[in-house]
Design a protein around this motif. Structure first.
Motif, PDB file in Angstrom:
ATOM      1  N   THR A  36     -41.354  38.107  10.347  1.00 41.92           N
ATOM      2  CA  THR A  36     -42.539  37.274  10.203  1.00 41.92           C
ATOM      3  C   THR A  36     -43.748  38.006  10.735  1.00 41.92           C
ATOM      4  O   THR A  36     -43.743  38.462  11.866  1.00 41.92           O
ATOM      5  N   THR A  44     -42.388  30.612   8.883  1.00 43.24           N
ATOM      6  CA  THR A  44     -41.442  30.449   7.783  1.00 43.24           C
ATOM      7  C   THR A  44     -40.977  29.014   7.636  1.00 43.24           C
ATOM      8  O   THR A  44     -40.247  28.691   6.717  1.00 43.24           O
ATOM      9  N   THR A 118     -43.812  36.908   3.574  1.00 42.50           N
ATOM     10  CA  THR A 118     -43.240  37.175   4.888  1.00 42.50           C
ATOM     11  C   THR A 118     -42.575  38.546   4.858  1.00 42.50           C
ATOM     12  O   THR A 118     -42.458  39.178   3.808  1.00 42.50           O
TER      13      THR A 118
END
Length: 220
Positions: A36, A44, A118
């Motif tokens: 992340t 997320t 991500t």
């Protein structure tokens, strides 16, 4: 005009073979089919589906994505006949829009950028957007995305391949207001291979991306 800086392809092209092989070896055609980044919105754990239009805020908590009036992304070939695959494509398109919104806003800290991207895709997107920021550039015109192909791997992973045509989008310098309207070439066509993962609250986040500029497959 090739409005996309070439570094995005350079950063991610090494992953294209792995993505393609993974997709071919993990096809799941049923409907039951992380790193992340440290920027705003890069959680997320976010909400569920939306339209791939530039403005995509709704009651699910998805961030709104806005474009200036002189720029537009057009997405074609998004209907696959599978509700799951259609949701994957929709979020893939929103990931694309999120990157462009960051360019328009001149910030890598937009909420949507880290909401729909991500891992490697996010870090590469930040680098990509930063190139525009460093040069005080944005873009205008229309970019077309088409020929979407989706492969599911279980119920939480997917691979999406698609093309773009940047012939009618152009770099604009924010300081000088000058638009580079050089004519399109074969390099205006880009082929993308992406990997997506479904997070805990139903968003298909792009986790990895590889691009090939001048792709002949996208010019047919």
């Amino acid at each position: 005009m090739n409005r996309r800086p070439t570094v995005l392809a350079a950063l991610t092209l090494t992953t294209v073979t792995a993505l393609c092989l993974s997709a071919c070896g993990n096809d799941d055609t049923t409907d039951n089919a992380k790193d992340t980044g440290k920027i705003a919105g890069a959680d997320t754990d976010e909400k569920t589906s939306a339209s791939p239009t530039p403005s995509a805020a709704d009651s699910s908590g998805r961030p709104e994505i806005t474009f200036p009036s002189d720029a537009k992304n057009v997405f074609k070939d998004q209907k696959t006949g599978s509700a799951v695959k259609d949701a994957v494509v929709a979020d893939s398109a929103l990931a694309t829009n999120a990157v462009d919104e960051a360019i328009f806003q001149g910030s890598t800290g937009t909420k949507a950028l880290g909401f729909y991207n991500t891992g490697k895709a996010l870090s590469n997107s930040i680098t990509y957007v930063q190139q525009y920021i460093d040069k005080s550039n944005t873009w205008v015109g229309e970019t077309r995305y088409y020929d979407y192909k989706v492969t599911l791997s279980g119920d939480k992973a997917a691979y999406v391949a698609y093309c773009s045509d940047e012939s009618d989008s152009y770099i604009k310098n924010k300081k000088t207001k000058k638009v580079d309207k050089s004519p399109g070439t074969s390099n205006s066509f880009v082929e993308y291979h992406t990997k997506l993962a479904k997070n805990a609250k139903g968003v298909w986040q792009t986790t990895d991306i590889a691009s090939t500029r001048g792709s002949k497959a996208c010019q047919q």
